[in-house]
Design a protein around this motif. Structure first.
Motif, PDB file in Angstrom:
ATOM      1  N   ARG A 296       0.804  -1.145  -0.002  1.00  0.00           N
ATOM      2  CA  ARG A 296       0.020  -0.137  -0.142  1.00  0.00           C
ATOM      3  C   ARG A 296       0.796   1.258   0.023  1.00  0.00           C
ATOM      4  O   ARG A 296       1.905   1.201   0.161  1.00  0.00           O
ATOM      5  CB  ARG A 296      -0.892   0.176   1.144  1.00  0.00           C
ATOM      6  CG  ARG A 296      -2.012  -1.221   1.392  1.00  0.00           C
ATOM      7  CD  ARG A 296      -2.756  -1.182   2.503  1.00  0.00           C
ATOM      8  NE  ARG A 296      -2.366  -0.147   3.392  1.00  0.00           N
ATOM      9  CZ  ARG A 296      -3.468  -0.043   4.503  1.00  0.00           C
ATOM     10  NH1 ARG A 296      -4.939  -0.627   4.382  1.00  0.00           N
ATOM     11  NH2 ARG A 296      -3.255   0.892   5.360  1.00  0.00           N
ATOM     12  N   PRO A 297       0.231   2.525  -0.290  1.00  0.00           N
ATOM     13  CA  PRO A 297       0.930   3.579  -0.412  1.00  0.00           C
ATOM     14  C   PRO A 297       1.462   3.922   1.018  1.00  0.00           C
ATOM     15  O   PRO A 297       2.668   4.591   1.255  1.00  0.00           O
ATOM     16  CB  PRO A 297       0.043   4.584  -0.722  1.00  0.00           C
ATOM     17  CG  PRO A 297      -0.827   4.013  -1.408  1.00  0.00           C
ATOM     18  CD  PRO A 297      -0.965   2.754  -0.843  1.00  0.00           C
ATOM     19  N   ASP A 298       0.869   3.465   2.202  1.00  0.00           N
ATOM     20  CA  ASP A 298       1.633   3.806   3.482  1.00  0.00           C
ATOM     21  C   ASP A 298       2.738   2.734   3.831  1.00  0.00           C
ATOM     22  O   ASP A 298       2.855   2.628   5.041  1.00  0.00           O
ATOM     23  CB  ASP A 298       0.627   3.895   4.461  1.00  0.00           C
ATOM     24  CG  ASP A 298      -0.333   2.680   4.527  1.00  0.00           C
ATOM     25  OD1 ASP A 298      -0.282   1.851   3.867  1.00  0.00           O
ATOM     26  OD2 ASP A 298      -1.541   2.954   5.140  1.00  0.00           O
ATOM     27  N   ARG A 299       2.840   1.805   2.997  1.00  0.00           N
ATOM     28  CA  ARG A 299       3.788   0.637   3.159  1.00  0.00           C
ATOM     29  C   ARG A 299       3.532  -0.506   3.889  1.00  0.00           C
ATOM     30  O   ARG A 299       4.519  -1.224   4.459  1.00  0.00           O
ATOM     31  CB  ARG A 299       5.253   1.256   3.540  1.00  0.00           C
ATOM     32  CG  ARG A 299       6.030   2.046   2.532  1.00  0.00           C
ATOM     33  CD  ARG A 299       6.064   1.783   1.028  1.00  0.00           C
ATOM     34  NE  ARG A 299       6.483   2.562   0.092  1.00  0.00           N
ATOM     35  CZ  ARG A 299       5.842   3.257  -0.930  1.00  0.00           C
ATOM     36  NH1 ARG A 299       4.461   2.727  -0.841  1.00  0.00           N
ATOM     37  NH2 ARG A 299       6.410   3.675  -1.792  1.00  0.00           N
ATOM     38  N   TYR A 300       2.370  -0.524   4.088  1.00  0.00           N
ATOM     39  CA  TYR A 300       1.752  -1.498   4.690  1.00  0.00           C
ATOM     40  C   TYR A 300       1.540  -2.752   3.660  1.00  0.00           C
ATOM     41  O   TYR A 300       1.231  -2.284   2.617  1.00  0.00           O
ATOM     42  CB  TYR A 300       0.362  -1.436   5.494  1.00  0.00           C
ATOM     43  CG  TYR A 300       0.385  -0.975   6.897  1.00  0.00           C
ATOM     44  CD1 TYR A 300       0.751  -1.857   8.093  1.00  0.00           C
ATOM     45  CD2 TYR A 300       0.919   0.470   7.056  1.00  0.00           C
ATOM     46  CE1 TYR A 300       0.933  -1.187   9.146  1.00  0.00           C
ATOM     47  CE2 TYR A 300       0.688   1.048   8.488  1.00  0.00           C
ATOM     48  CZ  TYR A 300       0.898   0.213   9.409  1.00  0.00           C
ATOM     49  OH  TYR A 300       1.045   0.672  10.706  1.00  0.00           O
ATOM     50  N   VAL A 301       1.857  -4.105   3.910  1.00  0.00           N
ATOM     51  CA  VAL A 301       1.605  -5.030   2.846  1.00  0.00           C
ATOM     52  C   VAL A 301       0.210  -5.455   2.796  1.00  0.00           C
ATOM     53  O   VAL A 301      -0.405  -5.602   3.629  1.00  0.00           O
ATOM     54  CB  VAL A 301       2.391  -6.320   3.389  1.00  0.00           C
ATOM     55  CG1 VAL A 301       2.106  -7.359   2.433  1.00  0.00           C
ATOM     56  CG2 VAL A 301       4.059  -6.130   3.409  1.00  0.00           C
ATOM     57  N   TYR A 302      -0.318  -5.303   1.419  1.00  0.00           N
ATOM     58  CA  TYR A 302      -1.810  -5.636   1.223  1.00  0.00           C
ATOM     59  C   TYR A 302      -1.715  -7.078   1.063  1.00  0.00           C
ATOM     60  O   TYR A 302      -2.713  -7.962   1.807  1.00  0.00           O
ATOM     61  CB  TYR A 302      -1.960  -4.851  -0.038  1.00  0.00           C
ATOM     62  CG  TYR A 302      -3.525  -5.285  -0.586  1.00  0.00           C
ATOM     63  CD1 TYR A 302      -4.691  -5.049   0.258  1.00  0.00           C
ATOM     64  CD2 TYR A 302      -3.765  -6.238  -1.646  1.00  0.00           C
ATOM     65  CE1 TYR A 302      -5.707  -5.590  -0.326  1.00  0.00           C
ATOM     66  CE2 TYR A 302      -4.793  -6.636  -1.936  1.00  0.00           C
ATOM     67  CZ  TYR A 302      -5.850  -6.321  -1.356  1.00  0.00           C
ATOM     68  OH  TYR A 302      -7.235  -6.869  -1.546  1.00  0.00           O
ATOM     69  N   ALA A 303      -0.776  -7.838   0.055  1.00  0.00           N
ATOM     70  CA  ALA A 303      -0.864  -9.200  -0.073  1.00  0.00           C
ATOM     71  C   ALA A 303       0.323  -9.765  -0.356  1.00  0.00           C
ATOM     72  O   ALA A 303       1.129  -9.077  -0.935  1.00  0.00           O
ATOM     73  CB  ALA A 303      -1.934  -9.243  -0.980  1.00  0.00           C
ATOM     74  N   THR A 304       0.570 -10.795  -0.036  1.00  0.00           N
ATOM     75  CA  THR A 304       1.479 -11.864  -0.834  1.00  0.00           C
ATOM     76  C   THR A 304       1.121 -12.415  -2.025  1.00  0.00           C
ATOM     77  O   THR A 304      -0.121 -12.403  -2.078  1.00  0.00           O
ATOM     78  CB  THR A 304       2.349 -12.797   0.140  1.00  0.00           C
ATOM     79  OG1 THR A 304       1.254 -13.564   0.592  1.00  0.00           O
ATOM     80  CG2 THR A 304       3.006 -12.172   1.260  1.00  0.00           C
ATOM     81  N   VAL A 305       1.880 -12.673  -2.953  1.00  0.00           N
ATOM     82  CA  VAL A 305       1.684 -13.053  -4.362  1.00  0.00           C
ATOM     83  C   VAL A 305       2.609 -14.489  -4.509  1.00  0.00           C
ATOM     84  O   VAL A 305       3.501 -14.382  -4.620  1.00  0.00           O
ATOM     85  CB  VAL A 305       1.891 -12.273  -5.593  1.00  0.00           C
ATOM     86  CG1 VAL A 305       1.467 -12.760  -6.761  1.00  0.00           C
ATOM     87  CG2 VAL A 305       0.916 -11.055  -5.220  1.00  0.00           C
TER      88      VAL A 305
END
Length: 532
Positions: free
Chosen positions: A502-511
Motif C-alpha cells: 500500500r502507499p503507506d507501506r503496509y503489505v496488502y498481499a503476498t503473491v
C-alpha cells in the motif's frame, strides 16, 4: 494574520481539495503528504509561530518513514538521537523490566526509536509547506464553523488578531486541532475513556556539566515517587514525575518546587530547566473518527499516556493512512467505501497501543509498596527466565482490519532496504513514490502483472524489482539493486515471490503466482471502490 491566502475570483469562494485545521506535527505531515501528491491544501493554524517548547520527544522508525514523504526526514535526522533502550527500576533499584533497541541494519531504514526536539520538526514541516505552490497557509486563524453536504464542506475562518472572517470551501476537512478539538466538538463526537487519569509534571532541561546519569532511558517504578528519565538529543534531558495524592498541579508553578522534586533523581546544579508543565495524562479514543467529508486525526481523536513513546507516532500513522485515501478519493471522484476504512483501520490499532501504554503506566506508577514489591517479584521472574518481551516495537500491532487480505504478511510493514540508484546508495522510499507498489525479487514474476498493467497505472501503481545485481527487466518496471540484504532476507523468510504494498507501506498481499495476483487485484479493486 492570514498568510498567502488565495484571492477570490469573481464571486466564487476559494476552493481547496482539503482544508486542514491545525498545523502541529499531525496536521503538518498530513498537509505535506497531500500537497506532495498534487492536491490543493489550505492549512489553518491558530498560532502564527511554531509553539516554542517541546511536548512529544520520541519518534519511531515508522514515523521517520512517514517524514521521508514530507521531505524532512533526512534534514531532521542529524539532530535526533537513537534511543538507547529503557530500564525499569523496582522498589530496591533492581532492573525488573527492560527494552533494548533493535541493532542495525534497521529493517525500516531508520533506528527503531529516536528522540528529537519537536519545535525543530514543526519548523521544518512549515518550511516545506511554504515552498509548495499548491498550499495556502492561514496562520493566526481559527476554523469557527463549517457545514457539509454531499459535494463539499463550507468552512468559516476567523483571523484571531482582527476578528475578520472569510469563507472557503473544500472537498474534505480534517481536524488536527488537538485534544480540545473544536472540529470534534462541532461534530458532536465523544471520546471513549480508558480510565487512566493521572497528574504528572514534565521537565525538559539542558545538561550543562558532567554528572552521573543513567545510560538508558529509565523508569523509576518507585512507590515513593514514580518518574521517567528520557535521554533526549544533544544535551536535552527530560523527567516526567508523578504528583502524589496530596499534591496539586498549582504547587508546581513554583520553580523552586520543581527543582526540589527533580533533585530526587539528579544533581540539579548541572541543569538549566527549559520548561516545566503539569499534564493530566489520559487514555481516550474517539467513538467516531469521521462524518461524510470531515475527519479527525491525532490528539483530536485519541490521547495516550506517554509510557510507550507513541502519542505523536500514532498521529503520524493517522496522517499517512488518511492521506493516501484522500488522494485516491479525490482523483477518482470519491469513494465512501475507501474512506470508511480510515476509522476501521486506525481505531482498533491506536486502541491497542493505548492499552499497552496504559499497562506500562500502571507498572511504573504503582504507589502501594506491597503491590509494587509483588510486581517486582513477577517481572523479575519473567526477565530472568527469558519470558519477557524486551523489544518496544513488539507492542505496536499490525493492521488487522480494512484494506487487507488474509495473507500472513498482510497488515505488516514492508521493510525499507537501501538500494543503489544513479551510482549512490539511497533508501527505497526516497525513490519509490507514495503509491501502490508491486515488488518482486524475480523479474519473471513481473510478467504476471502484464494483463493488469493499465488498471494498475490508473491507480498510480508502480512496478519494482529489487535484486542483488543489475539485470534486465520488462518495460515499465523500475529495477533497483539492493545495497545490503534486508529485502532479500525478508522475502526469503516469508517465502513469497512478490508483494503488493500500500502507499503507506503496509503489505496488502503476498503473491505466489499469476492466478493469485489476479484474484488479489480483483479483491483490492472492490475494497477501493473507486469510481473510475
Amino acid at each position: 494574520m492570514i498568510v498567502a491566502a488565495r484571492r477570490r475570483i469573481g464571486d466564487h469562494l476559494q476552493h481547496f481539495d482539503v482544508l486542514v485545521s491545525g498545523c502541529g506535527p499531525t496536521g503538518g505531515v498530513l498537509s505535506n503528504l497531500l500537497a506532495a501528491q498534487g492536491l490543493s491544501v489550505c492549512v489553518v493554524e491558530r498560532f502564527p509561530e511554531v509553539y516554542p517548547t517541546p511536548r512529544a520527544i520520541v519518534l519511531d522508525w515508522e514515523a521517520m518513514r512517514t517524514l521521508q514523504y514530507c521531505g524532512v526526514a533526512h534534514t531532521l535526522f542529524p539532530s535526533t538521537r537513537s534511543h538507547p533502550g529503557t530500564d525499569f527500576l523496582g522498589v530496591d533499584g533492581e532492573i525488573i523490566k527492560l527494552f533494548d533497541p533493535a541493532p542495525p541494519p534497521y529493517a525500516l531504514g531508520w533506528p527503531s526509536t529516536s528522540t528529537f526536539v519537536q519545535p525543530e520538526l514543526e519548523k521544518m514541516l512549515r518550511r516545506a509547506l511554504s515552498l509548495r505552490a499548491n498550499v495556502t497557509m492561514k496562520l493566526g486563524c481559527t476554523v469557527t464553523g463549517f457545514a457539509e453536504d454531499s459535494a463539499r464542506v463550507v468552512v468559516t475562518i476567523a483571523d484571531n488578531a482582527t476578528g475578520a472572517s472569510e469563507t472557503a470551501t473544500a472537498t474534505f476537512l480534517v481536524g488536527c486541532d488537538g485534544a480540545n478539538s473544536e472540529i470534534r466538538k462541532r461534530l458532536g463526537f465523544n471520546l471513549e475513556d480508558y480510565r487512566f487519569d493521572e497528574w504528572w509534571i514534565v521537565i525538559d532541561a539542558w545538561q550543562l556539566c558532567d554528572t552521573e546519569l543513567p545510560r538508558k532511558t529509565t523508569q523509576y517504578c518507585w512507590p515513593s515517587r514514580p518518574a521517567t528519565y528520557v535521554v533526549g538529543p544533544g544535551n536535552l534531558r527530560r523527567w516526567e514525575i508523578k504528583l502524589l495524592a496530596q499534591e496539586s498541579p498549582a504547587e508546581f508553578d513554583d520553580p523552586a518546587r520543581v527543582r526540589a522534586v527533580m533533585a530526587n533523581y539528579v544533581d540539579i546544579r548541572c541543569f538549566d530547566i527549559w520548561r516545566s508543565a503539569t499534564y493530566r495524562f489520559a487514555a481516550r479514543v474517539g467513538d467516531r473518527w469521521a462524518s461524510r467529508r470531515v475527519f479527525l486525526a491525532g490528539d483530536a481523536v485519541h490521547q495516550m499516556p506517554p509510557f510507550l513513546g507513541q502519542g505523536l507516532c500514532a498521529g503520524l500513522r493517522d496522517a499517512f493512512n488518511l492521506a493516501w485515501k484522500l488522494v485516491l478519493a479525490q482523483r477518482h471522484g470519491g469513494s465512501d467505501i475507501l474512506l470508511s476504512t480510515y476509522e476501521t483501520e486506525r481505531k482498533p490499532h491506536v486502541a491497542k497501543v493505548i492499552q499497552h501504554a496504559k499497562e506500562f503506566g500502571l507498572i511504573i506508577g504503582e504507589m502501594d509498596e506491597a503491590r509494587a514489591r509483588e510486581r517486582d517479584r513477577i517481572l523479575l521472574a519473567e526477565l530472568r527466565e527469558g519470558r519477557m518481551t524486551t523489544t518496544r516495537q513488539a507492542f505496536i500491532p499490525d493492521l488487522t482490519n480494512g484494506i487487507l487480505t488474509n495473507d500472513q504478511l498482510s497488515g505488516s510493514l514492508m521493510v525499507q532496504p537501501e538500494v543503489v540508484s544513479s551510482g549512490r546508495t539511497r533508501l527505497m522510499d526516497d525513490i519509490c513514490p507514495m503509491a501502490f507498489l508491486y515488488v518482486t525479487a524475480n523479474p519473471a514474476a513481473q510478467t504476471w502483472m502484464e494483463p493488469h498493467a493499465d488498471a494498475w497505472r490508473r491507480i498510480g501503481g508502480q512496478r519494482i524489482v529489487i535484486q542483488s545485481s543489475a539485470g534486465s527487466v520488462p518495460d515499465g518496471v523500475v529495477a533497483l539493486v539492493e545495497a545490503g540484504d534486508i529485502f532479500a532476507r525478508w522475502a526469503a523468510a516469508n517465502d513469497t515471490a512478490a508483494v503488493v504494498v500500500r502507499p503507506d507501506r503496509y503489505v496488502y498481499a503476498t503473491v505466489q503466482d499469476e492466478n493469485d495476483l489476479t484474484h488479489k487485484l480483483k479483491r483490492l479493486d472492490g475494497q477501493l471502490g473507486l469510481v473510475d
